[in-house]
Enzyme design. Structure first.
Site, short mmCIF file in Angstrom:
data_model
loop_
_atom_site.label_atom_id
_atom_site.label_comp_id
_atom_site.label_asym_id
_atom_site.label_seq_id
_atom_site.Cartn_x
_atom_site.Cartn_y
_atom_site.Cartn_z
N HIS A 182 -22.10 -1.51 -8.30
CA HIS A 182 -22.13 -0.12 -7.79
C HIS A 182 -21.37 -0.01 -6.47
O HIS A 182 -21.65 0.87 -5.65
CB HIS A 182 -23.57 0.38 -7.58
CG HIS A 182 -24.43 0.29 -8.80
ND1 HIS A 182 -24.54 1.31 -9.72
CD2 HIS A 182 -25.22 -0.72 -9.25
CE1 HIS A 182 -25.37 0.94 -10.69
NE2 HIS A 182 -25.78 -0.29 -10.43
N SER A 312 4.58 3.37 5.00
CA SER A 312 4.52 4.75 5.46
C SER A 312 5.81 5.15 6.15
O SER A 312 6.43 4.33 6.84
CB SER A 312 3.34 4.93 6.42
OG SER A 312 3.35 6.22 7.00
N LYS A 318 2.31 -0.05 8.68
CA LYS A 318 1.40 0.09 7.54
C LYS A 318 2.00 -0.55 6.30
O LYS A 318 3.17 -0.36 5.99
CB LYS A 318 1.12 1.57 7.28
CG LYS A 318 -0.07 1.84 6.37
CD LYS A 318 -0.38 3.33 6.35
CE LYS A 318 -1.69 3.62 5.64
NZ LYS A 318 -1.66 3.26 4.22
N GLU A 325 -1.02 -0.42 -7.26
CA GLU A 325 -0.91 1.03 -7.46
C GLU A 325 0.00 1.35 -8.64
O GLU A 325 -0.30 2.24 -9.46
CB GLU A 325 -0.38 1.68 -6.19
CG GLU A 325 -1.41 1.74 -5.07
CD GLU A 325 -0.83 2.22 -3.75
OE1 GLU A 325 -1.63 2.40 -2.81
OE2 GLU A 325 0.40 2.40 -3.64
#
Length: 458
Positions: A182, A312, A318, A325
């Site tokens: 969970h 980014s 970053k 992805e």
């Protein structure tokens, strides 16, 4: 002049002068300006193999003049090694549902080349398409292209992914991390256990894919228009399968019931369902990687994926989990492709399915996407990520769920009380347990040792 006049049973039509195709292909180009997407290269190659194998079979059966049959075979060979193959096959995916336009496209291109080769007319219908119909050619081309793509591309890519995961699991067996259910802290697991779960998923997918191959290698070829085999020699189907098997290295054979393979696309639907299953597995692996890599400061920060590109355009420094992805997007697309194929499979009306080009495109698209992303996941994410042991150990030391190991000694209620107190005071579970039980600290250290707990048992 940039055009020439070609004619078919409907009359004359202007065709680009340099085009190898004829009037029927041009009619399809004119009729279907839908997506601007052509049929996949894998499908076109399979379609050409059908024409070559059919010519060889018809020569063997004495139904096609040998010099014409050999010209057809030679023309296919020339096309298969050409750098501009798809230029000769401009028909849109969204065309007539039988794929007749693509079949005639192939017939016309091959007939044009064969005629030039021997210096006499070779007929697109009477010679290249002899003993065939679009209605058995296109379903067969779907099976052939899918079988080749699965055997020679997808299965090796999945095997690479599985083996890469297994090697990485062995390397990381010494690391213990907080398990999660969970998305909440749970009992500890070894890194190898998490990774081998992925490997088991991929292994099962490989096995299920392999179980579908015999069905994919059953062909409609020989059923011609409706499944009866009209205008094809009684031995054509078996001889065709022998010729095709020789050309591909895979064992193809004629279907026992042509009607089923012409009127339905059940095998394609089943394969697409399995590709969807692989996509679901890929999504799970990709999301696990993204979560473990999250941070590096405000997330879990358990691993660090290889830095592949700036993350980014505005935030310097970053770095994002780009391969997982991409994998997640591939999974979503494959699931979408499967939905369209499922609807397509329902469009078997009496003796013919009429969504064949879309089914072919989506099936091969899914296979290609999963092949490529499996290699990328293996080589640019799983093989190269590193573990951040300091973050693993910090979470483990304070994980109150470790108290689960004390249940047999102190009972569930007492263990829950200790866990809640440890949460509340943000203290290591061993300290709270030492204060609230009669168990010695040295015994607690043994009972609560995270690595030991990953082996189960009492």
């Amino acid at each position: 002049m940039t055009t020439r006049i070609e004619k078919d049973s409907m009359g004359e039509l202007l065709v680009p002068k340099s085009a190898l195709y004829g009037a029927q292909t041009q009619r399809a180009v004119n009729n279907f300006p839908v997506s601007g997407q052509r049929m996949p290269e894998e499908f076109i190659r399979a379609l050409l193999l059908v024409k070559s194998s059919a010519a060889a079979a018809n020569i063997t059966l004495g139904l096609l003049p040998e010099h014409i049959g050999k010209a057809i075979i030679a023309s296919v060979k020339k096309l298969l090694v050409s750098d501009d193959l798809l230029e000769h096959f401009p028909v849109d995916i969204f065309q007539t549902g039988s794929g007749t336009s693509s079949n005639m496209n192939a017939n016309e291109v091959i007939a044009h080349l064969a005629s030039e080769l021997i210096g006499e007319p070779v007929g697109a219908n009477d010679h290249v398409n002899f003993g065939q119909s679009s209605n058995d050619v296109i379903p067969s081309s779907i099976h052939i292209s899918a079988a080749i793509s699965v055997e020679k591309k997808l299965l090796p890519a999945l095997e690479l992914l599985k083996q890469t995961i297994e090697v990485k699991a062995q390397e990381l067996d010494c690391y213990v991390k907080t398990g999660r259910t969970h998305l909440m802290d749970a009992m500890p697991v070894r890194f190898s256990q998490s990774l081998l779960s992925w490997a088991s998923q991929i292994e099962q997918n490989i096995s299920l894919l392999q179980s579908l191959q015999p069905k994919l290698q059953l062909l409609a070829q020989g059923g011609t228009a409706v499944g009866t085999g009209i205008n094809a020699h009684i031995e054509f189907a078996d001889e065709f399968a022998r010729q095709l098997s020789r050309n591909t290295g895979l064992h193809f054979r004629a279907a026992d019931n042509f009607f089923a393979l012409i009127g339905t696309q059940d095998t394609a639907v089943a394969l697409s369902g399995q590709l969807k299953n692989i996509a679901v597995s890929i999504m799970k692996i990709a999301n696990d990687l993204r979560w473990m890599n999250s941070g590096p400061l405000a997330g879990l920060g358990e691993i660090e994926l290889e830095a592949l590109q700036p993350g980014s355009s505005i935030m310097p420094g970053k770095v994002n989990p780009v391969i997982p992805e991409a994998a997640a997007m591939v999974a979503a697309q494959v699931i979408g492709n499967d939905s369209a194929i499922t609807i397509g499979g329902q469009s078997g009306n009496f003796e013919l399915n009429v969504m064949l080009p879309m089914i072919a495109n989506n099936l091969l698209s899914s296979t290609k996407l999963l092949t490529n992303i499996s290699v990328l996941l293996a080589e640019k994410a799983i093989a190269s990520f590193t573990v951040r042991p300091e973050n693993l150990n910090a979470a483990l030391a304070k994980n109150p769920i470790l108290v689960t190991a004390l249940n047999p000694l102190i009972g569930y209620e007492k263990a829950a009380e200790i866990a809640k107190l440890a949460y509340k005071e943000n203290r290591p579970i061993i300290d709270v347990a030492a204060e609230n039980t009669d168990i010695s600290r040295s015994e607690l250290a043994v009972l609560l040792e995270p690595t030991k707990l990953t082996y189960g048992g009492l």
